[in-house]
Every structure is written in C-alpha cells, then in structure tokens.
Design a protein around this motif. Sequence first.
Motif, short mmCIF file in Angstrom:
data_model
loop_
_atom_site.label_atom_id
_atom_site.label_comp_id
_atom_site.label_asym_id
_atom_site.label_seq_id
_atom_site.Cartn_x
_atom_site.Cartn_y
_atom_site.Cartn_z
N SER A 25 0.84 -1.20 0.00
CA SER A 25 0.00 0.00 0.00
C SER A 25 0.87 1.25 0.00
CB SER A 25 -0.91 0.03 1.23
OG SER A 25 -1.85 -1.01 1.18
N ILE A 26 1.90 1.24 0.82
CA ILE A 26 2.78 2.41 0.90
C ILE A 26 3.48 2.62 -0.44
CG2 ILE A 26 4.85 3.34 2.01
CD1 ILE A 26 3.90 1.91 4.59
N ARG A 27 3.95 1.53 -1.05
CA ARG A 27 4.60 1.67 -2.37
C ARG A 27 3.61 2.17 -3.41
NH1 ARG A 27 7.31 -3.03 -0.43
NH2 ARG A 27 5.83 -4.39 -1.49
N PHE A 28 2.35 1.74 -3.31
CA PHE A 28 1.32 2.21 -4.24
C PHE A 28 1.12 3.72 -4.09
CE2 PHE A 28 -3.15 3.22 -5.20
CZ PHE A 28 -3.17 2.87 -6.54
N TYR A 29 1.05 4.21 -2.87
CA TYR A 29 0.90 5.65 -2.65
C TYR A 29 2.09 6.41 -3.21
CZ TYR A 29 -2.79 4.14 0.55
OH TYR A 29 -3.90 3.57 1.10
N GLU A 30 3.25 5.79 -3.12
CA GLU A 30 4.45 6.40 -3.71
C GLU A 30 4.33 6.45 -5.23
OE1 GLU A 30 9.22 5.50 -4.16
OE2 GLU A 30 8.10 4.45 -2.61
N GLU A 31 3.87 5.35 -5.84
CA GLU A 31 3.69 5.31 -7.30
C GLU A 31 2.69 6.36 -7.76
OE1 GLU A 31 2.48 1.32 -8.17
OE2 GLU A 31 4.39 0.48 -7.48
N SER A 36 7.01 10.70 -1.27
CA SER A 36 8.26 10.80 -2.01
C SER A 36 9.45 10.54 -1.09
CB SER A 36 8.38 12.16 -2.69
OG SER A 36 8.20 13.18 -1.72
N PRO A 37 9.65 9.26 -0.75
CA PRO A 37 10.76 8.94 0.14
C PRO A 37 12.11 9.13 -0.56
CG PRO A 37 9.81 6.94 -0.72
CD PRO A 37 8.94 8.07 -1.19
N LEU A 54 1.06 10.21 4.89
CA LEU A 54 0.44 8.89 4.95
C LEU A 54 -0.76 8.91 5.89
CD1 LEU A 54 0.42 5.96 4.11
CD2 LEU A 54 2.14 5.50 5.87
N MET A 55 -0.62 9.56 7.02
CA MET A 55 -1.73 9.71 7.96
C MET A 55 -2.90 10.43 7.28
SD MET A 55 -1.69 11.47 11.74
CE MET A 55 -1.10 13.02 11.07
N LEU A 56 -2.61 11.49 6.52
CA LEU A 56 -3.67 12.25 5.83
C LEU A 56 -4.31 11.44 4.70
CD1 LEU A 56 -1.96 15.76 5.72
CD2 LEU A 56 -3.88 15.04 7.17
N ILE A 57 -3.52 10.64 4.00
CA ILE A 57 -4.06 9.77 2.95
C ILE A 57 -5.07 8.81 3.56
CG2 ILE A 57 -3.50 7.85 1.39
CD1 ILE A 57 -0.69 9.26 1.04
N LEU A 58 -4.69 8.18 4.66
CA LEU A 58 -5.57 7.20 5.29
C LEU A 58 -6.82 7.86 5.87
CD1 LEU A 58 -2.84 4.98 6.95
CD2 LEU A 58 -4.09 4.55 4.83
#
Length: 135
Positions: A25-31, A36-37, A54-58
């Motif tokens: 899921s985290i990699r998907f949000y990055e894609e 942008s790690p 990530l907190m705001l996305i969720l």
Amino acid sequence: MNNNEKESVFAIGELAKEFDITHRSIRFYEEQGLLSPKRTGQNRVYDNKDRVRLMLILRGKRLGFSLAEVKTLFEMYDTNGNSAVQLGTMLEMTAQKRAVLHQQLEDIQSLMQELDEVEARCREELAELEQGKIA
C-alpha cells in the motif's frame, strides 16, 4: 535545523506497522505521487513529511476522498503556501462528500422501508398459509 534537532526517518516497515497497512500500500501511494521517500541504495527512507502525508491519505480514504482528491490537496499545499486556498477547497470537497452521504442515507432509509414492507407481506402470507393448513 540545529545540531540538537534531528529529522525523524522511518523505514517502510515502521510506517506499515504504525498505520497497520501493507508495504505494498505504501509503495502504491508512492507510485501515485502521494509520497516521495528518499533512497539510500535499495531502501526507501521516509521523513516526517511522508509520515504525516500517509496519515492524511488514510484519513482521506476513511472520509471517502479519492486518492486523486487527496493528491490535489497535497499539490495545492506544495505549490501555494496560502493555507486559506487549501482550506477553502477542503470545505468545498467536504460539502460535496456530505451531500453524497446524505443522498446515500436517504436511499438506504428508503430501501429499509421497502424491505420492511416486503417482510411484513411475507409474514402475513405465511401466517395465512399456516392457518389454512391447520383449519
């Protein structure tokens, strides 16, 4: 940042555990351009900004916002330091979500009423059939 302040960094596993989501899921949000790690070799290193995002996305997902809507808010924040614009947009989006939810609630209430009526008719017919068998 002075020497006493050290920026927090997180590995993907730490964030996944903290937010109870998968690495995927985290990699998907990055894609999707939402996170942008930085990279050190093959490893992703997330900073506090990524953690907050990530907190705001969720939170956005829980509230029914699409990832595209969340991304729009992030882009607005990144390109325009004026939080009034971002807050105004958020209020508009919230009003739209609220209207959709009200409509869904009305639809559900209508369906519940219809189910109640169908159930009542079935019970009446079943009772009539049972009385007919006994009589």
